[in-house]
Structures are given as C-alpha cells and as structure tokens.
Motif scaffolding. Structure first.
Motif, mmCIF file in Angstrom:
data_model
loop_
_atom_site.group_PDB
_atom_site.id
_atom_site.type_symbol
_atom_site.label_atom_id
_atom_site.label_comp_id
_atom_site.label_asym_id
_atom_site.label_seq_id
_atom_site.Cartn_x
_atom_site.Cartn_y
_atom_site.Cartn_z
ATOM 1 N N ASP A 21 83.633 -43.677 9.208
ATOM 2 C CA ASP A 21 82.490 -43.403 10.075
ATOM 3 C C ASP A 21 82.274 -44.563 11.041
ATOM 4 O OD1 ASP A 21 80.950 -45.416 8.729
ATOM 5 O OD2 ASP A 21 80.327 -43.943 7.248
ATOM 6 N N ASN A 22 81.468 -44.312 12.065
ATOM 7 C CA ASN A 22 81.266 -45.302 13.125
ATOM 8 C C ASN A 22 80.667 -46.606 12.610
ATOM 9 O OD1 ASN A 22 82.295 -43.408 14.837
ATOM 10 N ND2 ASN A 22 80.422 -43.100 16.025
ATOM 11 N N SER A 29 87.308 -42.032 14.511
ATOM 12 C CA SER A 29 86.678 -41.595 13.267
ATOM 13 C C SER A 29 87.289 -40.289 12.767
ATOM 14 C CB SER A 29 85.175 -41.428 13.485
ATOM 15 O OG SER A 29 84.540 -41.012 12.294
ATOM 16 N N SER A 30 87.563 -39.361 13.678
ATOM 17 C CA SER A 30 88.110 -38.066 13.283
ATOM 18 C C SER A 30 89.510 -38.193 12.688
ATOM 19 C CB SER A 30 88.141 -37.114 14.485
ATOM 20 O OG SER A 30 89.119 -37.507 15.439
ATOM 21 N N HIS A 67 86.003 -44.692 22.389
ATOM 22 C CA HIS A 67 86.739 -43.631 21.711
ATOM 23 C C HIS A 67 86.440 -43.572 20.215
ATOM 24 C CE1 HIS A 67 89.140 -43.064 25.369
ATOM 25 N NE2 HIS A 67 89.223 -44.382 25.431
ATOM 26 N N LEU A 68 85.247 -43.984 19.821
ATOM 27 C CA LEU A 68 84.911 -44.031 18.400
ATOM 28 C C LEU A 68 84.994 -42.664 17.724
ATOM 29 C CD1 LEU A 68 81.943 -46.574 18.286
ATOM 30 C CD2 LEU A 68 84.215 -46.852 17.271
ATOM 31 N N ASP A 69 84.587 -41.615 18.404
ATOM 32 C CA ASP A 69 84.617 -40.289 17.794
ATOM 33 C C ASP A 69 86.047 -39.859 17.469
ATOM 34 O OD1 ASP A 69 81.883 -40.127 17.908
ATOM 35 O OD2 ASP A 69 81.820 -38.868 19.701
ATOM 36 N N HIS A 84 95.840 -39.696 21.259
ATOM 37 C CA HIS A 84 94.591 -39.152 21.788
ATOM 38 C C HIS A 84 94.902 -37.869 22.568
ATOM 39 C CE1 HIS A 84 90.872 -38.662 24.004
ATOM 40 N NE2 HIS A 84 90.319 -39.645 23.312
#
Length: 289
Positions: A281-282, A275-276, A270-272, A112
């Motif tokens: 996708d979420n 996903s990235s 921290h889903l974004d 991260h």
C-alpha cells in the motif's frame, strides 16, 4: 530497446531530442561525481540484460524483498512495445561493487501500461519481480535494503543524487567502465529552461523531474545509468525521488556539459501502479525511516 553494438555518441543535430530508449541511452553512465563506497546505496541494483548474445545494462532500486523498480525502456524489445521474458534479466544486489554482488534471476516483468517510447518517454517505469532477496530492515550500513519513495515537494534548485555504474569519461570510452557504483549531485531546473527540452514541463512535482547541468557542469548521467535511482535527502535518510529516464545536451555531444539536461521519471507520480503490481500500500511504499 535497440541493441548496443558500440558506444555511440549523440549526433549534434539530434542532441536536443536524445531519448533513453535508443541504443545510446541503454549505456548511460555517471560523469564526474564520486564513488559511493561498499554499502553507500544499499537499495541500488545492477540489472544485466542478456539478449541475442549481447550483454546490456541498466540500474534499478529495491522496493521490497521481491520487487525491483527500473525504467520501462530497459525491459522492452526493439519496437518498444513488448516486454522481454524474465529469463533475460539478472539482478545484482548487496554491494556497490559488481564483483561482490549476490545475484537473482527475474521471475516476472511488468511494464507500466501507459509507457510510450517517444521524444519524451511517457510513464517510463517497470517492476521486476525476483525470488526473495536477503534484506535488512536497518536503513543505515546495510548490505541490502528497500528504499522508501519520496512524496514531498521537489523545488527548483533543489539538489538530488543520481547514480549508476559505468564509464567515467565524457566521450563514452568503453575502456573507462567501472565496476563501482558512482553518484553525481544534480540540481532541479527552472521551468523556463526545462520547457526547452520538455514543452509540457510544469514542475518536478508532475510526471518528470528535470535537472540542468548548468548548475553543476561536469556532473551528470550519461551513457547504462537508465533505470537507476535518483534520491533526495529526507528525514532519516535518502528517499527515491526518481529514476534515470533520458537526457541530452543542446550543442555538445559529450556528457556533463553545461548545456545538458536530464529527465527523470518521478516515482511518486505512479504510486497506484506500483501498489497494484507489488501489493504494497501507499503508506508502506512512502514510509519514513
């Protein structure tokens, strides 16, 4: 990530600020608890880290056929800033017993970008990419499968299940290490008590989940559980609520004492980022079984 040269105990004077990043925390283990059985947690993986002739250990969870989520402090160098090359990581999966696991080598490691190694580690999560694993879609009685991320509310007093491989003794005796995955029931703490350990804590619906040992003394994470799953019961099965990040105790240096606490990284926060990195996708990451 500091090297493990021995199973160190936390000093009494530093017990309030125990972090999962230093040497002692990379050997965190489950204290008390129970064995999960051969396929009791088919999403759980054992991460072996080979570094400078030493074998370090963390846990993780399967998000997809090619992606593992774990703690950021498990994948960084001594300074806590640079990600170790993927050849240092071997992932064991498909069974709760380490000798029965299949293994794959990491091909890419993404920390991260907001991870900070500090008193309370910020954004303590990372994604490890691996060659395609043999997974089953059926969530029950599977040798290996992905786990969905829990994005509902986590309330004070709620019960969670934390897991990991390792020592079964509170004094971190290296002779008590286990090849079998263990789990411990832990309970979400109240805001006032959790603020003593994490002053910015508001609730477990933020970036951290706070569990307090006083609700279940004798059961806790302790010294190799880092990065391992913390799950919550939901519709159709268990969902990934957090991962083991750090912990400590107020007075006693042993694990599982009533004055202890654990801080888990809240995954849905921290889903974004997830996903990235994974390309999922979420709605896929949080799907119901």
């Amino acid at each position: 990530m500091n090297l493990i040269t021995s199973f160190l105990t936390l000093s009494l004077t530093a017990a309030l600020t125990a972090s999962a990043a230093p040497t002692a925390d990379l050997t965190k283990r489950i204290i008390g608890g129970y064995l999960l059985g051969s396929h009791g947690a088919p999403y759980a993986v054992k991460i072996s880290i080979s570094l400078n002739g030493q074998d370090l250990s963390c846990g993780g969870s399967i998000l997809s056929k090619t992606h593992i989520i774990t703690a950021a402090h498990c994948v960084v160098d001594d300074a806590g800033t640079s990600v170790l090359p993927p050849q240092h990581f071997t992932i064991g999966y498909g069974d709760s017993s380490i000798p029965k696991q299949k293994t794959v080598k990491a091909t890419k490691v993404t920390m991260h970008p907001g991870y900070r190694q500090q008193k309370v580690n910020a954004n303590d999560l990372a994604i490890i990419e691996v060659p395609e694993m043999q997974l089953l879609e059926q969530p029950k009685n599977s040798a290996a499968r992905a786990i969905s991320i829990f994005n509902g509310s986590i309330d004070e007093g709620q019960m969670l299940v934390a897991m990991g491989w390792g020592s079964t003794k509170t004094d971190n005796d290296p002779e008590s290490l286990s090849d079998e995955l263990k789990a411990a029931l832990v309970h979400v703490g109240d805001q006032k008590s959790c603020k003593k350990f994490y002053p910015d804590y508001i609730s477990s619906n933020g970036s951290k989940v706070c569990a307090l040992n006083k609700y279940s003394p004798g059961n806790s994470t302790c010294k190799g559980d880092s990065g391992s799953a913390v799950v919550i019961k939901g519709k159709g099965g268990y969902y990934l609520a957090g991962l083991v990040s750090q912990g400590g105790r107020a007075v006693n240096s042993n694990c599982g004492t009533a004055d202890g606490y654990s801080l888990f990284t809240r995954i849905s926060h921290h889903l974004d980022f997830i996903s990235s990195v994974t390309g999922l996708d979420n709605s896929t990451l949080t799907k119901q079984y």
